[in-house]
Scaffold this motif. Structure first.
Motif, mmCIF file in Angstrom:
data_model
loop_
_atom_site.group_PDB
_atom_site.id
_atom_site.type_symbol
_atom_site.label_atom_id
_atom_site.label_comp_id
_atom_site.label_asym_id
_atom_site.label_seq_id
_atom_site.Cartn_x
_atom_site.Cartn_y
_atom_site.Cartn_z
ATOM 1 N N TRP A 116 -4.521 -5.160 -3.122
ATOM 2 C CA TRP A 116 -3.609 -4.796 -4.211
ATOM 3 C C TRP A 116 -3.975 -3.438 -4.792
ATOM 4 C CZ3 TRP A 116 0.161 -3.893 -7.193
ATOM 5 C CH2 TRP A 116 0.115 -3.867 -8.590
ATOM 6 N N VAL A 117 -5.267 -3.185 -5.014
ATOM 7 C CA VAL A 117 -5.705 -1.898 -5.553
ATOM 8 C C VAL A 117 -5.389 -0.763 -4.579
ATOM 9 C CG1 VAL A 117 -7.718 -0.525 -6.244
ATOM 10 C CG2 VAL A 117 -7.491 -2.890 -7.028
ATOM 11 N N TYR A 118 -5.631 -0.992 -3.291
ATOM 12 C CA TYR A 118 -5.373 0.056 -2.304
ATOM 13 C C TYR A 118 -3.872 0.304 -2.127
ATOM 14 C CZ TYR A 118 -10.309 0.150 -0.943
ATOM 15 O OH TYR A 118 -11.671 0.308 -0.939
ATOM 16 N N ASP A 119 -3.054 -0.718 -2.306
ATOM 17 C CA ASP A 119 -1.596 -0.513 -2.286
ATOM 18 C C ASP A 119 -1.157 0.316 -3.489
ATOM 19 O OD1 ASP A 119 -1.251 -1.914 0.046
ATOM 20 O OD2 ASP A 119 -0.644 -3.783 -0.924
ATOM 21 N N LEU A 120 -1.811 0.068 -4.620
ATOM 22 C CA LEU A 120 -1.477 0.779 -5.855
ATOM 23 C C LEU A 120 -1.916 2.231 -5.794
ATOM 24 C CD1 LEU A 120 -0.271 0.036 -8.674
ATOM 25 C CD2 LEU A 120 -2.634 -0.324 -9.445
ATOM 26 N N PHE A 121 -3.085 2.465 -5.192
ATOM 27 C CA PHE A 121 -3.642 3.816 -5.096
ATOM 28 C C PHE A 121 -3.974 4.130 -3.633
ATOM 29 C CE2 PHE A 121 -5.155 2.378 -9.387
ATOM 30 C CZ PHE A 121 -4.383 3.260 -10.147
#
Length: 234
Positions: A116-121
Motif C-alpha cells: 500500500w505504501v509503495y503504491d502510494l509513493f
C-alpha cells in the motif's frame, strides 16, 4: 474519533496551551492552523502522552487516554508523523518502513501495508534499498508518512508535512494524504501552510498564542477576512 476538552499545558511556569477544546470526526481531514510558536506541536505531544497536560481530558475512540503511556496510545490506533521526519538515516527506506510495523506480528499484514505504501509513493518502491540519509527532503517526508501508515492507524496526526518542501513536492505529498483519507484513515493535520491545508481539509481550527480563536468548515475559513489577512496575505 478524537475529542479534547479544556487541555492546558505548561513548561515550567510558562503556560503554552490554555483550555484547548476541539474534536476530530472519523473519515475526514481536520486541520489546526497557526503561526510558529502558537503551541501546535505541544498539542500533539500532549495528546500522544509525550508531555503531560496540566488539566483537561482527551478521548480517543470514546476511551479516555489521559495518563496512558505513548506506546499504549499507539496500540489503540493512533500514530504521529513528527515535524522533521525523524528517520533512521543509516537504514534503508524499506527498513524504516518495516520499523513502523514493529507491533504487527502477522507478516502477511506487514507485506500488505508495504504494498500500500509503495503504491502510494512509487518513488519509494523504485529506491527501497537506498539509505534514508541520502534521500531528498520530499522523499524523506514520504518515508515518514509511509512509516506511520505501516502501523495501520485509525487516526494519523501529521505535524507540518509541508515544511521545507518545494511547492511541486508539497502538492504530491498532499495528494497522497487525500488518498490516505479516502482509504479510511482519519487525519489531523498541523500546518503553517494555510492555503494548502484548507484546500485539503474538511474542517479547521486556528490556534494563536496557545488558544483556539476560530473554527469552521475549511471552505468558510478560506473566505474569512482574518484568515485572508493574517495567513493568506490577501
Amino acid at each position: 474519533m478524537l475529542r479534547v476538552e479544556g487541555l492546558s499545558v505548561s513548561y515550567g511556569d510558562a503556560r503554552v496551551l490554555e483550555g484547548i477544546s476541539f474534536q476530530v470526526k472519523p473519515g475526514a481531514m481536520t486541520c489546526i492552523l497557526g503561526p510558529n510558536g502558537a503551541g501546535k506541536t505541544t498539542l500533539l505531544r500532549s495528546i500522544t502522552g509525550i508531555i503531560p497536560s496540566v488539566v483537561g481530558k482527551v478521548w480517543f475512540l470514546d476511551q479516555e487516554i489521559q495518563g496512558k503511556k505513548t506506546h499504549q496510545i499507539v496500540e489503540l490506533g493512533m500514530t504521529m508523523i513528527p515535524e522533521g521526519r525523524r528517520l533512521w538515516a543509516p537504514l534503508s527506506i524499506q527498513e524504516n518502513l518495516e520499523l513502523g510495523a514493529y507491533r504487527i506480528s502477522d507478516q502477511r499484514i506487514v507485506k500488505e501495508r508495504l504494498s500500500w505504501v509503495y503504491d502510494l509513493f512509487p518513488h519509494l518502491a523504485e529506491r527501497k534499498g537506498q539509505l534514508c540519509g541520502t534521500l531528498s527532503g520530499g522523499e524523506q517526508q514520504m518515508v515518514s508518512i509511509g512509516r506511520g501508515l505501516m502501523a495501520s492507524p485509525k487516526l494519523m496526526m501529521m505535524d507540518e508535512p509541508s515544511l521545507g518542501l518545494a511547492p511541486l513536492i508539497v502538492r504530491e505529498v498532499f495528494e497522497a494524504i487525500k488518498k490516505i483519507v479516502l482509504a479510511g484513515t482519519t487525519v489531523l493535520l498541523i500546518e503553517q501552510n494555510t492555503k494548502v491545508a484548507l484546500s485539503a481539509a474538511q474542517y479547521g481550527y486556528v490556534l494563536e498564542r496557545g488558544a483556539i480563536v476560530m473554527e469552521g468548515e475549511a471552505a468558510a475559513l478560506q473566505e474569512d477576512v482574518h484568515i485572508k489577512q493574517a495567513y493568506l496575505g490577501l
